[in-house]
Design a protein around this motif. Structure first.
Motif: not given
Length: 283
Positions: A210-238
């Motif tokens: 979802v992040t890698a498709s329609f969530a990241a292509v908005g003309d305007v991208i808003l987010a709520e405070p503290g929202a966790m956003i990414g492709f893979a989880g932090p542990r997997v990336i680490q």
């Protein structure tokens, strides 16, 4: 957390400023961030935001729709679409069993609700994902409903707003779920080619396909405070990069600094912010 696990919906009263929701059961809720016990009535009046730490608790799709639309203006599309088990997928249980269980739990046929609405009498198309249905994973139905929503918006020359909350692509549908990334983005590209706006609102959590498709292509991208956003989880990336990662590198605030997100908006201001954007784009 029985308030959020119930299959019944909480609904807001009509009016520009929501005042009250109906709760199926439970007078107290524990904040999953700070651990404080919250009185349900006051929490609902505060739009499900903890007044101790400011944590934005989950909101189901129908309540979110009520927060962002004029009273009784939402007209749902494709409400009868259901996923099918093309791959005959079985993990700890068959995929059809999971679908039935999640439909009973959430009261939804799948993980997104789409339709047409108005906000301060300005029409627009709205899609809202609901994390209660299999972590709002993106399968064929999610991709199809969002694509149809965008195509209707293009035909009717209306803005599109999508509120995301997802764990990513739905593994039980394999390559079919990954195909939805291209399909939704293709529809949004045609929408953009018609000089029509798309506003993405990212809520906690928004991950994977979802992040890698329609969530990241908005003309305007808003987010709520503290929202966790990414492709893979932090542990997997680490573990993959073997590198020390910045603290909070997947929070909305960090991504705002890096330019992925345009604004971080508190829930109490989100309705007004969206109304201003719709007014701006309409002009």
């Amino acid at each position: 957390m029985s308030l959020f696990g119930s299959g019944k919906y909480s609904t807001l009263r009509s009016g520009a400023r929501p005042h009250r929701m109906v709760v199926p059961d439970g007078s107290w809720v524990k904040c999953s961030h700070c651990g404080q016990t919250l009185y349900t009535d006051r929490l609902l009046d505060n739009l499900l935001v903890c007044w101790y730490c400011g944590y934005h608790l989950p909101v189901n799709a129908k309540t979110r729709i009520t927060m962002l639309t004029d009273p009784d203006s939402f007209e749902e599309f494709d409400a009868t679409l259901h996923s099918s088990d093309i791959l005959k997928f079985v993990d700890s249980k068959p995929y059809p069993v999971r679908l039935v269980e999640n439909e009973k739990k959430s009261g939804l046929p799948d993980a997104v609700v789409c339709g047409k609405a108005t906000l301060e009498k300005r029409p627009y198309m709205l899609g809202v994902m609901d994390f209660r249905f299999m972590g709002a994973s993106m399968g064929s139905v999610v991709g199809e409903k969002i694509t149809r929503l965008v195509e209707r918006a293009t035909t009717e020359k209306l803005p599109v707003v999508i509120v995301t909350a997802s764990g990513g692509a739905r593994m039980q549908e394999g390559i079919l779920s990954l195909m939805q990334m291209a399909k939704t983005c293709g529809a949004l590209e045609r929408h953009a080619a018609a000089n029509l706006p798309y506003i993405a609102i990212l809520t906690n959590p928004t991950y994977g396909g979802v992040t890698a498709s329609f969530a990241a292509v908005g003309d305007v991208i808003l987010a709520e405070p503290g929202a966790m956003i990414g492709f893979a989880g932090p542990r997997v990336i680490q573990e993959t990069t073997n590198a020390k990662l910045p603290e909070g590198f997947q929070t909305a605030e960090f991504l705002l600094e890096k330019g992925l997100i345009d604004r971080v908006i508190e829930r109490k201001n989100l309705r007004k912010e969206l109304a201003l954007l719709l007014e701006f784009f309409q002009k």
